[in-house]
Motif scaffolding. Structure first.
Motif, mmCIF file in Angstrom:
data_model
loop_
_atom_site.group_PDB
_atom_site.id
_atom_site.type_symbol
_atom_site.label_atom_id
_atom_site.label_comp_id
_atom_site.label_asym_id
_atom_site.label_seq_id
_atom_site.Cartn_x
_atom_site.Cartn_y
_atom_site.Cartn_z
ATOM 1 N N MET A 1 0.847 -1.193 0.000
ATOM 2 C CA MET A 1 0.000 0.000 0.000
ATOM 3 C C MET A 1 0.889 1.251 0.000
ATOM 4 O O MET A 1 1.880 1.306 0.716
ATOM 5 C CB MET A 1 -0.909 0.012 1.237
ATOM 6 N N LYS A 2 0.505 2.251 -0.779
ATOM 7 C CA LYS A 2 1.277 3.483 -0.848
ATOM 8 C C LYS A 2 1.232 4.226 0.490
ATOM 9 O O LYS A 2 0.261 4.134 1.234
ATOM 10 C CB LYS A 2 0.725 4.371 -1.965
ATOM 11 N N LYS A 3 2.295 4.990 0.737
ATOM 12 C CA LYS A 3 2.425 5.669 2.024
ATOM 13 C C LYS A 3 1.248 6.598 2.300
ATOM 14 O O LYS A 3 0.765 6.682 3.433
ATOM 15 C CB LYS A 3 3.738 6.443 2.072
ATOM 16 N N ASP A 4 0.780 7.320 1.262
ATOM 17 C CA ASP A 4 -0.325 8.252 1.503
ATOM 18 C C ASP A 4 -1.608 7.523 1.851
ATOM 19 O O ASP A 4 -2.412 7.985 2.671
ATOM 20 C CB ASP A 4 -0.525 9.165 0.305
ATOM 21 N N LEU A 5 -1.809 6.328 1.255
ATOM 22 C CA LEU A 5 -2.996 5.546 1.577
ATOM 23 C C LEU A 5 -2.880 4.928 2.968
ATOM 24 O O LEU A 5 -3.882 4.794 3.680
ATOM 25 C CB LEU A 5 -3.207 4.456 0.530
ATOM 26 N N THR B 1 -4.867 -5.830 2.801
ATOM 27 C CA THR B 1 -3.422 -5.575 2.815
ATOM 28 C C THR B 1 -2.694 -6.404 3.861
ATOM 29 O O THR B 1 -1.464 -6.495 3.834
ATOM 30 C CB THR B 1 -3.139 -4.084 3.088
#
Length: 236
Positions: free
Chosen positions: A1-5, A98
């Motif tokens: 998962m991307k850091k912003d998400l 995730t």
């Protein structure tokens, strides 16, 4: 998962001063095993999944039955007669895909307990019998792992944290198990659905505090009486 998400998903935890980014990273690096996918295991799994525990395993050997549904809230009518761990896997896929989730369709016994518990950092006792409960305690002592314990009956529940940073364990509280014929159980005596939700949520909180390295009350048994709405802490 991307850091912003990741930040967006867990921001309400990260905003807590005692958690922050470092605490969330610890939670996401934790490796937890829940024993039992029933009344207690359901809310424990829900809230640990929601919090982002990185690796989460669930061990159970039973199937979903209609009478489970008043309290085992991760299961639904669509999962009737499926194994509880496969039903839990369906829940996890929808709730937080995730997480590295491991469904373990197994009955824990003296022959496999060490092998099953060894890979995990924190063990959560959501079982419904004293034989397994004492075996988990013995195995956690042998492997030096913390054990988060909970039990329910009727309107009453209890919880404690055992063997954490040198704290006492189940044998210090209950040196011997009662005879099986004297032990009440939900099948014969019943349980009101929200009770395991309350106790399971409290157990999940203790797991998260251990994972985030926050202070945890040890050598204390918390008693919850929901009929008279009394909460009592006993030192041992």
């Amino acid at each position: 998962m991307k850091k912003d998400l990741i930040f967006e998903r867990y921001s309400r935890q990260i905003f807590i001063e005692e958690i922050g980014v470092s605490g969330q990273r610890k939670i996401m690096n934790a490796n937890v095993l829940i024993i039992g996918a029933g009344g207690l295991g359901s809310p424990v799994l829900q809230y640990l999944a929601a919090a982002g525990i990185g690796k989460l395993a669930l061990a159970d050997f039973d199937q979903v039955e209609l009478h489970n549904l008043n309290r085992q809230v991760i299961h639904s009518e669509k999962q009737l007669h499926k194994t509880k761990v496969s039903s839990a896997a369906d829940f996890m896929q929808q709730h937080n895909s995730t997480i590295d989730f491991r469904p373990l369709q197994v009955k824990i016994d003296a022959g496999n307990a060490v092998e099953i518990l060894r890979p995990y950092d924190i063990i959560v006792d959501c079982c419904d019998n004293f034989e397994t409960r004492y075996l988990l305690n013995e195995t956690c002592l042998r492997l030096n792992k913390p054990l988060v314990y909970g039990s329910i009956y009727g309107f009453e529940g209890q919880l404690a944290v055992f063997n954490y940073n040198g704290s006492k364990n189940l044998l210090d509280l209950f040196p011997t198990a009662p005879p099986s014929e004297q032990v009440p159980n939900c099948d014969k005596n019943g349980v009101l659905g929200p009770l395991p939700g309350i106790i399971g949520s409290m157990m999940a909180m203790q797991v998260l505090k251990i994972a985030a390295e926050l202070p945890v009350d040890c050598n204390q048994l918390t008693l919850v009486d929901t009929l008279n709405w009394r909460f009592t802490k006993l030192s041992f």
